[in-house]
Write a protein that holds these residues in place. Structure first.
Motif, PDB file in Angstrom:
ATOM      1  N   THR A 147       0.364  -1.295   0.218  1.00  0.00           N
ATOM      2  CA  THR A 147      -0.254   0.147   0.020  1.00  0.00           C
ATOM      3  C   THR A 147       0.697   0.759   0.033  1.00  0.00           C
ATOM      4  O   THR A 147       1.489   0.860   0.277  1.00  0.00           O
ATOM      5  CB  THR A 147      -0.916  -0.442   1.521  1.00  0.00           C
ATOM      6  N   PHE A 148      -0.007   2.076  -0.509  1.00  0.00           N
ATOM      7  CA  PHE A 148       1.099   3.675  -0.548  1.00  0.00           C
ATOM      8  C   PHE A 148       0.404   4.745   0.165  1.00  0.00           C
ATOM      9  O   PHE A 148      -1.114   4.651  -0.266  1.00  0.00           O
ATOM     10  CB  PHE A 148       1.783   4.540  -2.025  1.00  0.00           C
ATOM     11  N   GLU A 192      -0.083   8.165 -13.115  1.00  0.00           N
ATOM     12  CA  GLU A 192       0.376   7.077 -12.893  1.00  0.00           C
ATOM     13  C   GLU A 192       0.854   6.439 -11.442  1.00  0.00           C
ATOM     14  O   GLU A 192       0.981   5.487 -11.275  1.00  0.00           O
ATOM     15  CB  GLU A 192       1.933   7.217 -13.619  1.00  0.00           C
ATOM     16  N   VAL A 193       1.042   7.673 -10.304  1.00  0.00           N
ATOM     17  CA  VAL A 193       0.559   6.339  -9.170  1.00  0.00           C
ATOM     18  C   VAL A 193      -0.500   6.025  -8.914  1.00  0.00           C
ATOM     19  O   VAL A 193      -1.202   5.523  -8.576  1.00  0.00           O
ATOM     20  CB  VAL A 193       0.639   7.467  -7.822  1.00  0.00           C
ATOM     21  N   ALA A 194      -1.511   6.333 -10.010  1.00  0.00           N
ATOM     22  CA  ALA A 194      -3.205   5.724  -9.897  1.00  0.00           C
ATOM     23  C   ALA A 194      -2.687   4.380 -10.537  1.00  0.00           C
ATOM     24  O   ALA A 194      -4.084   3.377  -9.173  1.00  0.00           O
ATOM     25  CB  ALA A 194      -4.253   6.952 -10.101  1.00  0.00           C
ATOM     26  N   ARG A 195      -2.201   4.665 -11.481  1.00  0.00           N
ATOM     27  CA  ARG A 195      -1.884   3.180 -12.328  1.00  0.00           C
ATOM     28  C   ARG A 195      -1.544   2.428 -11.002  1.00  0.00           C
ATOM     29  O   ARG A 195      -1.538   0.503 -11.009  1.00  0.00           O
ATOM     30  CB  ARG A 195      -1.525   3.446 -13.414  1.00  0.00           C
ATOM     31  N   ILE A 196      -0.060   2.582 -10.880  1.00  0.00           N
ATOM     32  CA  ILE A 196       0.286   1.482 -10.263  1.00  0.00           C
ATOM     33  C   ILE A 196      -0.460   1.094  -8.487  1.00  0.00           C
ATOM     34  O   ILE A 196      -0.473   0.234  -8.282  1.00  0.00           O
ATOM     35  CB  ILE A 196       1.663   2.639  -9.568  1.00  0.00           C
ATOM     36  N   HIS A 199      -3.057  -1.540  -9.516  1.00  0.00           N
ATOM     37  CA  HIS A 199      -2.056  -2.953 -10.204  1.00  0.00           C
ATOM     38  C   HIS A 199      -1.959  -3.469  -8.508  1.00  0.00           C
ATOM     39  O   HIS A 199      -2.116  -4.930  -8.582  1.00  0.00           O
ATOM     40  CB  HIS A 199      -0.493  -2.262 -11.348  1.00  0.00           C
ATOM     41  N   PHE A 200      -1.016  -2.891  -7.773  1.00  0.00           N
ATOM     42  CA  PHE A 200      -1.130  -3.250  -6.633  1.00  0.00           C
ATOM     43  C   PHE A 200      -2.476  -4.057  -5.723  1.00  0.00           C
ATOM     44  O   PHE A 200      -1.831  -4.503  -4.786  1.00  0.00           O
ATOM     45  CB  PHE A 200      -0.018  -2.645  -5.800  1.00  0.00           C
ATOM     46  N   ARG A 201      -2.677  -3.897  -6.114  1.00  0.00           N
ATOM     47  CA  ARG A 201      -4.404  -3.778  -5.135  1.00  0.00           C
ATOM     48  C   ARG A 201      -4.595  -4.907  -5.623  1.00  0.00           C
ATOM     49  O   ARG A 201      -5.339  -6.306  -4.847  1.00  0.00           O
ATOM     50  CB  ARG A 201      -5.629  -3.163  -5.581  1.00  0.00           C
ATOM     51  N   ALA A 202      -4.272  -6.064  -6.457  1.00  0.00           N
ATOM     52  CA  ALA A 202      -4.786  -7.278  -6.873  1.00  0.00           C
ATOM     53  C   ALA A 202      -3.271  -8.108  -6.222  1.00  0.00           C
ATOM     54  O   ALA A 202      -3.518  -9.695  -7.088  1.00  0.00           O
ATOM     55  CB  ALA A 202      -4.957  -8.194  -8.347  1.00  0.00           C
ATOM     56  N   VAL A 203      -2.290  -7.668  -6.156  1.00  0.00           N
ATOM     57  CA  VAL A 203      -1.021  -8.581  -6.153  1.00  0.00           C
ATOM     58  C   VAL A 203      -0.576  -8.596  -4.069  1.00  0.00           C
ATOM     59  O   VAL A 203      -0.749  -8.695  -3.659  1.00  0.00           O
ATOM     60  CB  VAL A 203       0.450  -7.738  -5.923  1.00  0.00           C
ATOM     61  N   GLU A 204      -0.483 -10.332  -4.027  1.00  0.00           N
ATOM     62  CA  GLU A 204      -0.717 -10.057  -2.474  1.00  0.00           C
ATOM     63  C   GLU A 204       1.062 -11.164  -2.650  1.00  0.00           C
ATOM     64  O   GLU A 204       2.140 -10.982  -3.800  1.00  0.00           O
ATOM     65  CB  GLU A 204      -1.011 -11.915  -2.670  1.00  0.00           C
ATOM     66  N   ILE A 239       8.988  -1.323 -14.271  1.00  0.00           N
ATOM     67  CA  ILE A 239      10.124  -1.654 -15.425  1.00  0.00           C
ATOM     68  C   ILE A 239      10.359  -1.741 -16.501  1.00  0.00           C
ATOM     69  O   ILE A 239      11.093  -1.805 -17.797  1.00  0.00           O
ATOM     70  CB  ILE A 239      11.381  -1.617 -14.181  1.00  0.00           C
ATOM     71  N   ASP A 240       9.669  -3.083 -16.730  1.00  0.00           N
ATOM     72  CA  ASP A 240       8.812  -4.126 -18.036  1.00  0.00           C
ATOM     73  C   ASP A 240       7.996  -3.678 -18.578  1.00  0.00           C
ATOM     74  O   ASP A 240       7.305  -4.092 -18.483  1.00  0.00           O
ATOM     75  CB  ASP A 240       9.304  -5.442 -17.279  1.00  0.00           C
ATOM     76  N   GLU A 241       8.303  -2.711 -20.296  1.00  0.00           N
ATOM     77  CA  GLU A 241       6.988  -2.248 -20.376  1.00  0.00           C
ATOM     78  C   GLU A 241       6.047  -3.202 -21.220  1.00  0.00           C
ATOM     79  O   GLU A 241       4.894  -2.979 -21.218  1.00  0.00           O
ATOM     80  CB  GLU A 241       7.221  -1.717 -21.994  1.00  0.00           C
ATOM     81  N   GLU A 242       6.717  -4.898 -21.163  1.00  0.00           N
ATOM     82  CA  GLU A 242       6.206  -5.984 -21.851  1.00  0.00           C
ATOM     83  C   GLU A 242       4.667  -6.464 -20.697  1.00  0.00           C
ATOM     84  O   GLU A 242       3.999  -7.041 -21.128  1.00  0.00           O
ATOM     85  CB  GLU A 242       6.666  -7.171 -22.214  1.00  0.00           C
ATOM     86  N   ALA A 243       5.236  -6.264 -19.675  1.00  0.00           N
ATOM     87  CA  ALA A 243       4.959  -6.813 -17.990  1.00  0.00           C
ATOM     88  C   ALA A 243       3.899  -6.037 -17.507  1.00  0.00           C
ATOM     89  O   ALA A 243       2.500  -5.542 -16.929  1.00  0.00           O
ATOM     90  CB  ALA A 243       5.558  -6.944 -16.850  1.00  0.00           C
ATOM     91  N   ALA A 244       3.927  -4.261 -17.833  1.00  0.00           N
ATOM     92  CA  ALA A 244       2.968  -3.191 -17.744  1.00  0.00           C
ATOM     93  C   ALA A 244       1.883  -3.278 -17.887  1.00  0.00           C
ATOM     94  O   ALA A 244       1.224  -3.441 -19.057  1.00  0.00           O
ATOM     95  CB  ALA A 244       3.447  -1.905 -18.987  1.00  0.00           C
ATOM     96  N   PRO A 245       0.711  -3.524 -16.567  1.00  0.00           N
ATOM     97  CA  PRO A 245      -0.910  -3.333 -17.047  1.00  0.00           C
ATOM     98  C   PRO A 245      -1.078  -1.964 -18.149  1.00  0.00           C
ATOM     99  O   PRO A 245      -1.093  -1.080 -18.395  1.00  0.00           O
ATOM    100  CB  PRO A 245      -1.121  -3.002 -15.296  1.00  0.00           C
ATOM    101  N   ASP A 246      -2.194  -3.015 -18.936  1.00  0.00           N
ATOM    102  CA  ASP A 246      -3.166  -1.776 -20.169  1.00  0.00           C
ATOM    103  C   ASP A 246      -3.853  -1.057 -19.580  1.00  0.00           C
ATOM    104  O   ASP A 246      -4.154  -0.335 -20.616  1.00  0.00           O
ATOM    105  CB  ASP A 246      -3.543  -3.082 -20.841  1.00  0.00           C
TER     106      ASP A 246
END
Length: 161
Positions: free
Chosen positions: A16-17, A33-37, A40-45, A137-144
């Motif tokens: 959490t931020f 960008e901070v909102a996007r990040i 994304h982290f809401r779904a990561v355990e 840092i990985d463009e291909e792993a970035a959420p759309d």
């Protein structure tokens, strides 16, 4: 703070931020960008709860010194790690791509915090956890997905710059 246990008995933690903007006009794209990040982290355990205070410097509250992780703390018994990520206004203005600089700084700080947990908890797999933050840092792993601020996002972060 108690973190609920998962099915394997290992607590499920979240990253959490809490964000502080150091001026009335954050760098273009930072709020989104901070909102996007965050979204994304809401779904990561994680097996630890990572509580980070993100300070983005500006005209009112400048951030002295280089950008990065400050005051990291690991609490093994609570399975919690905390710290402050400070991003200097000067570093942002000197960056060729300020949003990429934001993402890289956050990634480096979280990776540092994960390394600190691994140094104290021999069962903690820092490499597996770092894979969960690779999208920064990985463009291909970035959420759309577009960032959609919700009721839990402070009003100051929902405002357009």
């Amino acid at each position: 703070m108690t973190v609920p246990s998962g099915s394997d008995g290992v607590p499920n933690g979240r990253l959490t931020f809490r964000t502080v903007w150091g001026g009335p006009s954050p760098q273009a794209g930072f709020i989104e960008e901070v909102a996007r990040i965050k979204q994304h982290f809401r779904a990561v355990e994680f097996s630890y709860h990572l509580d980070l205070f993100l300070t983005i410097g500006g005209e009112i509250t400048p951030v002295p010194g280089p950008s990065g992780l400050r005051t990291p703390r690991v609490f093994l018994s609570r399975r919690t790690a905390t710290g402050e990520i400070r991003i200097s206004n000067d570093d942002v203005h000197d960056a060729a791509d300020p949003v990429a600089f934001l993402r890289q700084t956050i990634h480096h700080a979280i990776a540092d915090l994960l390394g600190r947990i691994a140094a104290r908890d021999p069962d903690f797999d820092a490499d597996a956890k770092r894979a969960k933050i690779a999208f920064l840092i990985d463009e291909e792993a970035a959420p759309d997905a577009q960032a959609v601020p919700d009721a839990t996002t402070p009003a100051a972060e929902r405002m357009n710059p």
